[in-house]
Design a protein around this motif. Structure first.
Motif, short mmCIF file in Angstrom:
data_model
loop_
_atom_site.label_atom_id
_atom_site.label_comp_id
_atom_site.label_asym_id
_atom_site.label_seq_id
_atom_site.Cartn_x
_atom_site.Cartn_y
_atom_site.Cartn_z
N ALA A 1 0.83 -1.21 0.00
CA ALA A 1 0.00 0.00 0.00
C ALA A 1 0.86 1.25 0.00
O ALA A 1 0.60 2.21 -0.75
CB ALA A 1 -0.93 -0.01 1.21
N GLN A 2 1.89 1.28 0.82
CA GLN A 2 2.78 2.44 0.87
C GLN A 2 3.47 2.67 -0.47
O GLN A 2 3.57 3.81 -0.94
CB GLN A 2 3.82 2.27 1.98
N ASN A 3 3.94 1.60 -1.09
CA ASN A 3 4.61 1.73 -2.39
C ASN A 3 3.66 2.26 -3.45
O ASN A 3 4.03 3.10 -4.28
CB ASN A 3 5.22 0.40 -2.82
N ALA A 4 2.42 1.78 -3.44
CA ALA A 4 1.43 2.24 -4.42
C ALA A 4 1.10 3.71 -4.23
O ALA A 4 1.05 4.48 -5.19
CB ALA A 4 0.16 1.38 -4.32
N VAL A 5 0.89 4.12 -2.98
CA VAL A 5 0.57 5.53 -2.70
C VAL A 5 1.76 6.41 -3.07
O VAL A 5 1.60 7.45 -3.73
CB VAL A 5 0.17 5.72 -1.23
N LYS A 6 2.94 6.00 -2.66
CA LYS A 6 4.15 6.79 -2.94
C LYS A 6 4.35 6.96 -4.44
O LYS A 6 4.64 8.07 -4.92
CB LYS A 6 5.38 6.10 -2.32
N ALA A 7 4.18 5.89 -5.19
CA ALA A 7 4.38 5.96 -6.65
C ALA A 7 3.41 6.96 -7.28
O ALA A 7 3.82 7.78 -8.13
CB ALA A 7 4.19 4.58 -7.27
N LYS A 8 2.15 6.93 -6.90
CA LYS A 8 1.17 7.84 -7.49
C LYS A 8 1.39 9.28 -7.04
O LYS A 8 1.33 10.21 -7.85
CB LYS A 8 -0.26 7.40 -7.12
N VAL A 9 1.63 9.49 -5.75
CA VAL A 9 1.83 10.85 -5.25
C VAL A 9 3.04 11.49 -5.91
O VAL A 9 2.99 12.63 -6.38
CB VAL A 9 1.95 10.87 -3.71
N GLU A 10 4.14 10.75 -5.97
CA GLU A 10 5.37 11.32 -6.53
C GLU A 10 5.30 11.46 -8.04
O GLU A 10 5.96 12.32 -8.62
CB GLU A 10 6.57 10.49 -6.08
N PHE B 1 2.47 12.30 -9.75
CA PHE B 1 1.54 13.35 -10.14
C PHE B 1 1.67 14.64 -9.33
O PHE B 1 0.93 15.59 -9.58
CB PHE B 1 0.10 12.83 -10.03
N THR B 2 2.60 14.70 -8.40
CA THR B 2 2.80 15.92 -7.61
C THR B 2 4.29 16.19 -7.46
O THR B 2 5.13 15.39 -7.88
CB THR B 2 2.18 15.81 -6.19
N ASP B 3 4.59 17.30 -6.83
CA ASP B 3 5.99 17.63 -6.53
C ASP B 3 6.37 17.17 -5.12
O ASP B 3 7.46 17.49 -4.65
CB ASP B 3 6.20 19.15 -6.64
N TYR B 4 5.49 16.44 -4.47
CA TYR B 4 5.76 15.98 -3.11
C TYR B 4 6.63 14.73 -3.11
O TYR B 4 6.55 13.89 -4.00
CB TYR B 4 4.46 15.66 -2.36
N ARG B 5 7.46 14.64 -2.08
CA ARG B 5 8.26 13.44 -1.83
C ARG B 5 7.63 12.72 -0.64
O ARG B 5 7.45 13.34 0.42
CB ARG B 5 9.70 13.81 -1.53
N VAL B 6 7.28 11.47 -0.79
CA VAL B 6 6.63 10.72 0.28
C VAL B 6 7.67 10.03 1.15
O VAL B 6 8.53 9.30 0.65
CB VAL B 6 5.65 9.66 -0.29
N VAL B 7 7.60 10.30 2.44
CA VAL B 7 8.45 9.65 3.43
C VAL B 7 7.53 9.15 4.54
O VAL B 7 6.77 9.92 5.11
CB VAL B 7 9.49 10.62 4.02
N TYR B 8 7.59 7.86 4.82
CA TYR B 8 6.74 7.27 5.85
C TYR B 8 7.46 7.25 7.18
O TYR B 8 8.65 6.98 7.26
CB TYR B 8 6.34 5.85 5.47
N ALA B 9 6.71 7.53 8.22
CA ALA B 9 7.22 7.44 9.59
C ALA B 9 6.97 6.02 10.08
O ALA B 9 6.76 5.10 9.28
CB ALA B 9 6.53 8.46 10.47
N ASP B 10 6.93 5.83 11.36
CA ASP B 10 6.69 4.50 11.93
C ASP B 10 5.33 3.97 11.53
O ASP B 10 4.35 4.70 11.51
CB ASP B 10 6.78 4.56 13.46
N ASP B 11 5.28 2.69 11.25
CA ASP B 11 4.02 2.03 10.93
C ASP B 11 3.23 1.79 12.21
O ASP B 11 3.79 1.64 13.30
CB ASP B 11 4.27 0.67 10.27
N ILE B 12 1.93 1.71 12.06
CA ILE B 12 1.06 1.28 13.14
C ILE B 12 0.67 -0.16 12.84
O ILE B 12 0.11 -0.45 11.80
CB ILE B 12 -0.20 2.16 13.25
N ASN B 13 1.01 -1.06 13.74
CA ASN B 13 0.73 -2.47 13.56
C ASN B 13 -0.38 -2.85 14.54
O ASN B 13 -0.12 -3.10 15.71
CB ASN B 13 1.99 -3.30 13.81
N CYS B 14 -1.59 -2.85 14.07
CA CYS B 14 -2.75 -3.06 14.94
C CYS B 14 -3.50 -4.31 14.50
O CYS B 14 -4.17 -4.30 13.47
CB CYS B 14 -3.64 -1.82 14.87
N HIS B 15 -3.40 -5.36 15.25
CA HIS B 15 -4.06 -6.61 14.91
C HIS B 15 -5.45 -6.66 15.53
O HIS B 15 -5.72 -6.01 16.53
CB HIS B 15 -3.23 -7.81 15.35
#
Length: 107
Positions: free
Chosen positions: A54-63, A65-79
């Motif tokens: 999911a992160q790779n897909a969002v990052k690819a589209k955002v970068e 079609f925009t001038d933004y650079r996507v950087v992810y912080a800590d993941d939330i792992n909620c089971h």
């Protein structure tokens, strides 16, 4: 099996609680814990793979079609399925299992 064994082991848990269990002092109880741990590990790995995709897909589209650079912080792992050791009001330690979402509110 759990209901019959709880009665055989002299459980002090009342019938109206409807909490059947397997003692961790038995082969069945230890096997259950082993399989439960395997399932929780598998689910954790699966969540990590889905998050990465999911992160790779969002990052690819955002970068793309925009001038933004996507950087992810800590993941939330909620089971939503888990088990943990708890001491209940009847003063017996037991594993508490849940198949509800963490933080779920009942209305």
């Amino acid at each position: 099996m759990a209901r019959e064994n709880a009665a055989k082991w002299g459980s002090t848990i009342t019938e109206e609680c409807r909490l059947d269990y397997l003692s961790t002092d038995t082969d069945e109880g230890r096997q259950y814990l082993d399989w439960m741990e395997l399932a929780m590990d598998y689910a954790c790995e699966n969540r990590a793979k889905m998050m990465e995709a999911a992160q790779n897909a969002v990052k690819a589209k955002v970068e793309k079609f925009t001038d933004y650079r996507v950087v992810y912080a800590d993941d939330i792992n909620c089971h939503h399925n888990y088990a943990s050791m708890k001491e209940h009001y009847w003063k017996e330690e037991s594993f508490d299992t849940s198949s509800h979402g963490v933080g779920r509110r009942h209305s």
